[in-house]
Design a protein around this motif. Structure first.
Motif, PDB file in Angstrom:
ATOM      1  N   ARG A 136       0.972  -0.944  -0.005  1.00 42.67           N
ATOM      2  CA  ARG A 136      -0.182   0.190  -0.047  1.00 42.67           C
ATOM      3  C   ARG A 136       0.752   0.971   0.542  1.00 42.67           C
ATOM      4  O   ARG A 136       1.127   1.690   0.840  1.00 42.67           O
ATOM      5  N   SER A 160      -1.835  12.238  -3.966  1.00 37.64           N
ATOM      6  CA  SER A 160      -2.310  12.481  -2.774  1.00 37.64           C
ATOM      7  C   SER A 160      -3.682  12.652  -1.740  1.00 37.64           C
ATOM      8  O   SER A 160      -4.007  12.596  -0.062  1.00 37.64           O
ATOM      9  N   VAL A 213       2.199   4.893  -0.074  1.00 36.62           N
ATOM     10  CA  VAL A 213       1.132   6.475   0.279  1.00 36.62           C
ATOM     11  C   VAL A 213       1.977   7.931  -0.150  1.00 36.62           C
ATOM     12  O   VAL A 213       2.993   7.033  -0.388  1.00 36.62           O
TER      13      VAL A 213
END
Length: 138
Positions: free
Chosen positions: A97, A111, A99
């Motif tokens: 995952r 974002s 980010v």
């Protein structure tokens, strides 16, 4: 609600030799420095900047926990910070995952989107590929 994955880009990351920390209470720890790489795809292109690393852990149950922190530079010149974490079985692709932290004028979609990655060994020793897809409500 249904969800779909939309391919966004692929990171091809060149890695240095791991620095072995050794056995810890959490498992076998090693730090794998990132030397650089490329970002290619329909939604983003650029380069992986040198200087990040993966604080990799092989847990006592054999699972591999990856936690990497590094930066990308887009072809437009924006530097994007990445934190990518995943957990998987040895010898298999590892789901991750990623980010993204984006500068104010940069690609804001990174974002606010939710992303999933699939980490695999690359074409050469010391290389990994992460296929990043954006989760899209269907």
């Amino acid at each position: 609600m249904t969800l779909a994955l939309q391919p966004a880009f692929t990171l091809t990351v060149d890695l240095a030799e791991p620095r072995e920390v050794g056995r810890t209470l959490a498992g076998h720890r090693r730090v794998i420095p990132i030397l650089g790489g490329t970002v290619t795809g329909p939604a983003l292109t650029g380069e992986v900047l040198p200087g990040g690393a993966d604080w990799n852990l092989v847990r006592p149950d054999g699972a591999i926990h990856v936690w990497a922190r590094y930066e990308l530079r887009t072809t437009e010149g924006f530097v994007v910070s990445v934190t990518n974490e995943g957990l998987g079985e040895p010898g298999k692709p590892i789901p991750t995952r990623p980010v993204f932290e984006v500068p104010t004028a940069g690609p804001a979609w990174l974002s606010v989107g939710f992303f999933l990655g699939e980490l695999r060994l690359g074409d050469h020793p010391g290389q990994v590929r992460i296929a990043v897809s954006q989760v899209i409500p269907g």
